[in-house]
Design an enzyme around this catalytic site. Sequence first.
Site, PDB file in Angstrom:
ATOM      1  N   ASP A   1      -4.889   3.925  -7.056  1.00  0.00           N
ATOM      2  CA  ASP A   1      -3.489   3.908  -7.128  1.00  0.00           C
ATOM      3  C   ASP A   1      -2.882   2.629  -7.666  1.00  0.00           C
ATOM      4  O   ASP A   1      -2.576   2.794  -8.971  1.00  0.00           O
ATOM      5  CB  ASP A   1      -2.989   3.860  -5.508  1.00  0.00           C
TER       6      ASP A   1
ATOM      7  N   ASN B   1       0.909  -1.266   0.058  1.00  0.00           N
ATOM      8  CA  ASN B   1       0.131  -0.156   0.145  1.00  0.00           C
ATOM      9  C   ASN B   1       0.865   1.398   0.093  1.00  0.00           C
ATOM     10  O   ASN B   1       1.974   1.084   0.095  1.00  0.00           O
ATOM     11  CB  ASN B   1      -0.952   0.083   1.076  1.00  0.00           C
TER      12      ASN B   1
ATOM     13  N   CYS C   1      -8.149  -2.648  -6.691  1.00  0.00           N
ATOM     14  CA  CYS C   1      -7.299  -2.672  -5.171  1.00  0.00           C
ATOM     15  C   CYS C   1      -8.216  -2.249  -4.075  1.00  0.00           C
ATOM     16  O   CYS C   1      -9.182  -2.986  -4.009  1.00  0.00           O
ATOM     17  CB  CYS C   1      -5.952  -1.837  -5.405  1.00  0.00           C
ATOM     18  N   SER C   2      -8.003  -1.361  -3.469  1.00  0.00           N
ATOM     19  CA  SER C   2      -8.977  -0.915  -2.480  1.00  0.00           C
ATOM     20  C   SER C   2     -10.166   0.020  -3.105  1.00  0.00           C
ATOM     21  O   SER C   2     -11.175  -0.493  -3.395  1.00  0.00           O
ATOM     22  CB  SER C   2      -8.278  -0.225  -0.992  1.00  0.00           C
ATOM     23  N   ASP C   3      -9.574   1.219  -3.318  1.00  0.00           N
ATOM     24  CA  ASP C   3     -10.265   2.410  -4.024  1.00  0.00           C
ATOM     25  C   ASP C   3     -10.268   2.221  -5.498  1.00  0.00           C
ATOM     26  O   ASP C   3     -10.967   2.866  -6.371  1.00  0.00           O
ATOM     27  CB  ASP C   3     -10.194   3.567  -3.591  1.00  0.00           C
ATOM     28  N   GLY C   4      -9.054   1.444  -6.230  1.00  0.00           N
ATOM     29  CA  GLY C   4      -8.921   1.557  -7.344  1.00  0.00           C
ATOM     30  C   GLY C   4      -8.345   2.710  -7.931  1.00  0.00           C
ATOM     31  O   GLY C   4      -8.616   2.907  -9.220  1.00  0.00           O
TER      32      GLY C   4
END
Lengths: 614, 771
Positions: A343, A275, A338-341
């Site tokens: 990065d 991350n 990924c998480s919020d898409g």
Amino acid sequence: MEHITTPKVENVKLLDRYTNRKAANGTLYLTATHLIYVDASSEVRKETWILHHHIASVEKLPLTTAGCPLLIHCKNFHVAHFVIGQERDCHEVYTSLLKLSQPVKPEELYAFSYNPKMSKDNREIGWKLIDLKVDYQRMGIPNDYWEITDVNKDYEVCNTYPPEIVVPRAANKATVIGSSRFRSRGRIPVLSYLYKENNAAICRCSQPLSGFSARCLEDEQMLQAIREANPGCAFMYVVDTRPKLNAMANRAAGKGYENEDNYDNIRFKFIGIENIHVMRNSLQKLLEVCETKSPSMSDFLTGLENSGWLRHIKAVMDAGVFLAKAVKDENASVLVHCSDGWDRTAQVCSLASLLLDPFYRTFKGFMLVTQDLTMFCFSLSRCGHLDGDPKEVSPVFTQFIECVWQLMQQFPCTFEFNERFLLEIHDHVYSCQFGNFLGTCHKEREDLKIFEKTHSLWPFLLQKKQELRNPLYKGFTAYKELQPNTLPFSFQFWCGMYNRFDKGMHPKQCVLDHLLSCMSQKMKLEDNKLRSVHDWSRKDAIRLFSVVVRGCKCPFSSSKIDFKKKKNFLALNESLHGPSPCGRTDSFFVSYAYLLNKNNKKNSVPFYGDHFNV
Amino acid sequence: MFSLKPPKPTFKSYLLPLPQSEDHITAEPRIKKLEPILLPGEIVVNEVNFVRKCIATDTSQYDLWGKLVCTNFKISFITDDPMPLQKFHYKNLLLGEHDVPLTCIEQIVTVNDTKRKQKVLGPNQKLKFNPTELIIYCKDFRIVRFRFDEAGPESAKKVCLAIAHYSQPTDLQLLFAFEYVGEIYHNPAKKVNGVDPGGGGGGSIGSASGQQTPLFETYSDWDREIKRTGASEWRVCSVNEGYMISTCLPEYFVVPSSLADQDLKLYSYSFIGRRMPVWSWNHPNGSALVRMANIKDVLQQRKIDQRICNAITRSHPLRSDVFKSDLDKCLPSIQEIQAAHIKLKQLCVNEPFEETEEKWLSSLENTHWLEYIRSFLKHSAELVYMMECKHVSVVLQEEEGRDLSCLAASLIQVMLDPYFRTIVGFQSLIQKEWVMAGYQFLDRCNHLKRSDKESPLFLMFLDCVWQLLEQYPAAFEFSEMYLTILYDSARISLFGTFLFNCPHQRVKESTEFAISKNIQLGDEKGLRFPCVWDWSLQFTSRDRLLFHNPLYIGKSAPCVQNGAVKTFKRSKKNYSSTLRGVPPALKNGIISDQEFLPRRNSLILKLKPDFLQQTESQSNSMEQYFRDWFTKPVDLHGVILPHISGTQIKLWKLCYFRWVPEAQINHGGFITAFHKVSLLADEVDMLNRNLRQYKSNSSLQGNCSELDHSRMYFRANGLNDTTGAPDFLSSSFPFSPVGNLCRRSILGTPLSKFLSGAKIWLSTETLANED
């Protein structure tokens, strides 16, 4: 500007980090946009300009006998170490810089005051230069399976997406909206790249709000629609670019990842890219290695490994290669999140399309890729433009740029642009001089009136195309897909980025400059050729030709040849032999330029001919 | 005792095609008959049929079937099957695609799957099991693997034993070169590839350039070098003719003019190996580079040292002091270098692919290889500074003066003298500073595989040169392919160049051999072996073009400086422009543990005060010199200095990774840029030729022959050729890793563990006892 209390400080020393050379002595100026240091001690006027937005940190070090040291770290990895005579001056510069480097309001950003004296029309044309819709057309969209929808025109589906998005035709509005409710921040699966040859697509989204057991019919339909938009393959990949542990932890917060049992024919896969916090710390460690004064082999290698930086670059590259292989070799569509898409997902999707499509390795194509990054995913807070949470800052973009550079190292002839193009873009992502990288998303950019009030970077870069191009480029058709090697030893330390401002490590004169001026010379000559004079006799031409090619003394009296032009030519020639090369690719250009220059001679006859007849 | 006398040759050797057809050598009859190509004097000692050569690590589908042959020169695998997966093969005329010269073999491992046994085969050993598998570890990092599942167990065993036996000969005269040369002397008609073996000359690499490499075997070669470098105060001395003084110095070498032969003879007794100081090279400013061994006679040490240094001082036009560098103190030892090499080999062959790949950088660091490279470059650059800037002569001192000093002396000269950056110059440098200076190729390359003196100094030298080439690609006439192939050539036991510990050994051993074989030597001093610089023995003229660096800016190239056209020329004036006035006050300058020898009668003690201060100022001025040098534009035909920061020293991937399939970048790597620039260079050549044609008013026809003479391996089809790179280009070009490395066993035998985990390169003892 209200922040500037002391616009000018005299008797300021600038220390050279790498050598024991006597420190330069000069004057420091603060302007509304830049810190400017003018070296008075050297014979030639030497200026150092630092854009306030580039400043990452300002430190006041303990007082020394020489004065009060001020250490400035920049986001483009420039480190400037000033020593200011008066403690009071130093403090004032320090406080001014703190405020100037981190504006609170977006309106204070440089882009809103930057005025290159361009007409309104030209500015608008500039903004239209790079248009994602044109790229969709290039991919053949809309087609039987995909359509461009304006379902998000009022940002109702997702406020961080642009108004126009590409979704499968089979997914109706209800499916789209249903799916968006099941995705973090409403970031539904949308198309990023379509591989025209086999209809395999790369799509992106954010993590599903699946928690431990939640399901969403529309989301399942959405994925099915994506899979069916690629009739050539019975399954699709769903790739979570996070490490599995991180993804599992998210389940406790009601988020998580897709359950293979709930979706038809998906193959789920984790790719462990760390991350933003891990990346930020890694870069910090890398920079510490870079700042080591004349590191030994052991210091350097151990430091580089301990920073983990190249390992992270490799992880991003591995993910890109996985995507490209899935699309190319397995004909499978891939959905990435990924998480919020915004990065890892962004990095990986862009990299994969770069691997698959030679168009993205051209100037225009790469601008599109970069623009696409900003459209969908790229968060302003990552660059730390505004005063904000330092924990949100992360080198996402730096990593992407470096991945491209690593590809350039492995495939030196496949990119139309050179390393400097990457550095220019990297600089301007942080410079806030142009509107392209401001704001977190399209909506915010509209709110900030960026398209009306600021300029676009792209026309500015295209103007400099001559010096940004790669002379080794073999053309659009020479290479299709790239298959980089991703074993650890294939990744190199990028001296040109992280030690860019350390003069001791590079040739003083940049070789690239000379090569490129050479190329533009060639173009000019080619233009002149069209205007070539008729009564120029062949014999004379050949005589002159031989002069130029062999470099022997000119048989014509110099009065007949325009002196200035001749001088240019000689200067050019001199500089070609001049620079001390640094890396292989870099110094490569010396001789390449030399050859090119020789090659150009065939065109240079008319050039001289013009003056000959004057 | 084993004798080379063949048990009656079973295969008729035949000649390779004649020189005219050098480029059309492909039409060979061997494919059909599964018979090996043999060189003159080469005999088949054993062979086995129905052998499988493993190609891929994960599947046996590409394996090749054929015959494994062991000769007294090589092991050869002969097959009808074409090589799978491979798009390009760089052909060595002496070796087939699957051949390994015996001197290139490092270790032979036999395995029996079912009995779960393995054994490292030494010479004259017994093998108690029938091998199902044979793995050859090569010195160039290759691993070749054969399986005997369908072969006759006894013949398989015999071949393995034969390979073990022949690759580890007990005596120098059993190396193939002797057999070959003996055969040639008896039948002069048999010439390999049409070239007269050991024609004495240094050969030439391009068909166009007829330049020969000076071998420095004769008085005149040294004399020419003195004249070339303008070393007027130095003379060639013949005192060692017939190796009367020292058996490890050449017959002719160069000494200060002020030293008489009588003095030299006298002094020589005090030096280890009687290796008195000999001259290597002269800087245009008059500073000389001298090599010498330690003085063993402690009592005489001071006196002799003084006299020698005085003589060197007297040979300097400015009578500058002498700077002595004790290499044993400031450079890694040969043992350390060998240890680094072993670790490097392990790293490049095994570790990049193991789970510990995250540790790549620290593993690389742990080998110390790059660190040693860096220390050689750094130290040489410092000595360059002494000669170039301080105008002092430099003496390289080392215990025997024939290891580290070979490397340091040649590196200094590569940095200082552009002549040594041309192909012929570089070859002459190797002759001068390695072959003639008595670098112990036999022991250091370990051709007889019994020596504990093995150390890859020569490789380290090539690697250092590669670092310079990497940093200044336009300064060298040769390519990295050339360096790699040169390294390979040291492990082909045909060339006399890299076979002996010193020139005397060649004479002595080959005379003995000649007598035993009834060869009349006549006036010759020993047998003449083929010379490695006769590149036509190994490669076609087209393939030799790969040696050329397309980026090289040759001497003929014009250079425009300050508005005036100047051609690159080594002129004294050019160099000594920095030489005005008296050299800086050097007598006080002292660098760390090295010493300046003051002139006659001055006492070292006088220098002691201010020691620290002076040391500091010395290193400051050196730093200043380097800094200034790096801020100025580089003259590629002048001095070049290496960047030695940790970020700038790199691993030579082409050399160390070329056999590793996983390390390849398909369609990528530096070679693609090389290709692109070659095309451009070719276009420029073409333009020049066209121009010449116009100038000479000759017609367009009749010049086709000239058009065929391209310098470049890759040729442009026409001006502004835009075709892409050929499909076969990969980062390992021109080498192909296919079939060269089979780390894991296909059958999942214990071998997989054995190969990937075991430190096979390190501990042969433990394995040898597992029989």
